[in-house]
Design a protein around this motif. Sequence first.
Motif, PDB file in Angstrom:
ATOM      1  N   UNK A  92      53.399  63.856  36.855  1.00  0.00           N
ATOM      2  CA  UNK A  92      54.081  63.746  35.562  1.00  0.00           C
ATOM      3  C   UNK A  92      54.998  64.938  35.319  1.00  0.00           C
ATOM      4  N   UNK A  93      54.557  66.141  35.690  1.00  0.00           N
ATOM      5  CA  UNK A  93      55.391  67.330  35.547  1.00  0.00           C
ATOM      6  C   UNK A  93      56.655  67.183  36.394  1.00  0.00           C
ATOM      7  N   UNK A  94      56.484  66.771  37.655  1.00  0.00           N
ATOM      8  CA  UNK A  94      57.635  66.612  38.541  1.00  0.00           C
ATOM      9  C   UNK A  94      58.566  65.515  38.043  1.00  0.00           C
ATOM     10  N   UNK A  95      58.006  64.385  37.666  1.00  0.00           N
ATOM     11  CA  UNK A  95      58.836  63.263  37.210  1.00  0.00           C
ATOM     12  C   UNK A  95      59.625  63.658  35.960  1.00  0.00           C
ATOM     13  N   UNK A  96      58.962  64.352  35.032  1.00  0.00           N
ATOM     14  CA  UNK A  96      59.624  64.723  33.784  1.00  0.00           C
ATOM     15  C   UNK A  96      60.765  65.696  34.040  1.00  0.00           C
ATOM     16  N   UNK A  97      60.517  66.691  34.859  1.00  0.00           N
ATOM     17  CA  UNK A  97      61.573  67.654  35.168  1.00  0.00           C
ATOM     18  C   UNK A  97      62.705  66.995  35.948  1.00  0.00           C
ATOM     19  N   UNK A  98      62.340  66.158  36.908  1.00  0.00           N
ATOM     20  CA  UNK A  98      63.359  65.494  37.711  1.00  0.00           C
ATOM     21  C   UNK A  98      64.195  64.515  36.912  1.00  0.00           C
ATOM     22  N   UNK A  99      63.567  63.818  35.971  1.00  0.00           N
ATOM     23  CA  UNK A  99      64.279  62.787  35.206  1.00  0.00           C
ATOM     24  C   UNK A  99      65.151  63.377  34.108  1.00  0.00           C
ATOM     25  N   UNK A 100      64.731  64.519  33.535  1.00  0.00           N
ATOM     26  CA  UNK A 100      65.470  65.082  32.405  1.00  0.00           C
ATOM     27  C   UNK A 100      66.363  66.250  32.784  1.00  0.00           C
ATOM     28  N   UNK A 101      66.074  66.873  33.918  1.00  0.00           N
ATOM     29  CA  UNK A 101      66.810  68.074  34.288  1.00  0.00           C
ATOM     30  C   UNK A 101      66.439  69.288  33.466  1.00  0.00           C
ATOM     31  N   UNK A 102      65.332  69.198  32.751  1.00  0.00           N
ATOM     32  CA  UNK A 102      64.873  70.299  31.902  1.00  0.00           C
ATOM     33  C   UNK A 102      63.637  70.961  32.511  1.00  0.00           C
ATOM     34  N   UNK A 103      63.412  72.252  32.221  1.00  0.00           N
ATOM     35  CA  UNK A 103      62.267  72.941  32.833  1.00  0.00           C
ATOM     36  C   UNK A 103      60.979  72.928  32.016  1.00  0.00           C
ATOM     37  N   UNK A 104      61.068  72.793  30.693  1.00  0.00           N
ATOM     38  CA  UNK A 104      59.917  73.056  29.831  1.00  0.00           C
ATOM     39  C   UNK A 104      58.914  71.921  29.744  1.00  0.00           C
ATOM     40  N   UNK A 105      57.651  72.299  29.654  1.00  0.00           N
ATOM     41  CA  UNK A 105      56.559  71.343  29.427  1.00  0.00           C
ATOM     42  C   UNK A 105      55.712  71.886  28.276  1.00  0.00           C
ATOM     43  N   UNK A 106      55.492  71.063  27.266  1.00  0.00           N
ATOM     44  CA  UNK A 106      54.664  71.450  26.121  1.00  0.00           C
ATOM     45  C   UNK A 106      53.318  70.734  26.196  1.00  0.00           C
ATOM     46  N   UNK A 107      52.269  71.477  25.912  1.00  0.00           N
ATOM     47  CA  UNK A 107      50.924  70.887  25.792  1.00  0.00           C
ATOM     48  C   UNK A 107      50.299  71.458  24.528  1.00  0.00           C
ATOM     49  N   UNK A 108      49.051  71.074  24.252  1.00  0.00           N
ATOM     50  CA  UNK A 108      48.373  71.512  23.037  1.00  0.00           C
ATOM     51  C   UNK A 108      47.302  72.557  23.336  1.00  0.00           C
TER      52      UNK A 108
END
Length: 463
Positions: A133-149
């Motif tokens: 999910x981290x890889x897919x999100x970064x690859x799909x959006x071109x953004x680096x950040x990941x937010x969690x709780x």
Amino acid sequence: MQYPNLDASEIFANREGQRSAMHSRYLNEQLVRVLKTIGYDVGFQRGEGQYLFDREGARYLDLLSGFGVFAIGRNHPVLRQTLKSVLDSDFPNLVQLDVSTLAGVLAERLLEHVPYLDKVFFANSGAECVEAAIKFARGATGRPGIIHCEHSFHGLTYGGLSLTGDPNFRTGFEPLLPGCSAIPFNDLEALEKALSTRKIAAFIVEPIQGKGVNMPSDEFLPGAAALCKRYGTLFVADEIQTGLGRTGRFLAVEHWNVEPDMVLLSKALSGGHVPVGAVLTRKSVFEKIFNRMDRAVVHGSTFGKNDLAMAAGIATLEVLKAEKLVEAAAKRGAELRLALNSLVPGYEMLKEVRGKGLMIGVEFGPPQSLRLKASWAMLETANKGLFCQLITVPLFKDHKILTQVAGHASHTVKLLPPLTITEDDCKWIAGSFDQVIADSHKVPGAIWSLGKTLVDNAVRKSA
């Protein structure tokens, strides 16, 4: 060629008496010490449905279910028969330069339950799904950040650990993955502040937090999904523990009418026998990762689509449907929460019972009476959250109920039973909790003698 005896039942029987010694020498000695200290080294021999049986033949009710793995119960006959049918076949498993029929079937059936998503990626575990999910999100959006709780748990691999809020797991392993940061659970204002930078690829959240059984407000998940859409961030629901009926819906997000961009599944999908994980995602995300023929294998997992795992997932979905276990989780969970909540007015240290379906947290807190205050303070000074061991240990030793504290330094006991538990099992649970909690309010008493032993162990550990 002559082989030694490889009958697993005989190997188990012949070496069972040495299990602790073997683990101490070759595996995790500290775990063996923990089990012996709290009296859990009973040598389980067999599992059937929601029950475990020790070396003396005593029956236990399993409210841990392998951290949620055994949603359909242990050794379900349909699952076992399905796995045997794979072993009896000559399937061309893991050819790699081919595609898997069983993976196609399982993907199709999963997406029938989540029709707003289009594609599936298979992995071996929940942590692998978080990594994907981290890889897919970064690859799909071109953004680096990941937010969690804060207080989240998303696994113990480096990516998953970077999104896990408990310092007990993180300490000693830093530096972790850059670009990952936490917001308070249920804080939409903090989330919007983070997303408004437009540098966040994904917000990854457990609909109900496993560490503590922390519940979202009615506004949090819908509000988070709306904010993610506004700022171009992917909304990722980590349903590794809450999914596949655990909360009385196929996915926990269904309680709040939320449609994530990605859903992560594992644990229960395995049926308890073959590790498996699944990332369900939108086509628009998937096709930005696997966007050309030379990138057809840009992300993968060697064993991810193996036939045993795929068959286990297919069988698990069929059992959930045929036995109406999602509906059963909703019904039994409501009954159990009602019974446990009825105990709250009678005990000053029992604060709250919360959850959905068969994911339930029983929270304890400081007493008001002077006599109990002193005993509570003794435990808290030695090791925060130690009081819950005064509940879980007697539940196990005296009432044959296996459960766990909901996290490090937590005052909540978590119930995560198989979805197959019965009305009689619920009465067993409620009656046992009533007796153990009543005993915990008697000072002096046997439970507080146990408390002194635990304090002594904690003091020795810190010395």
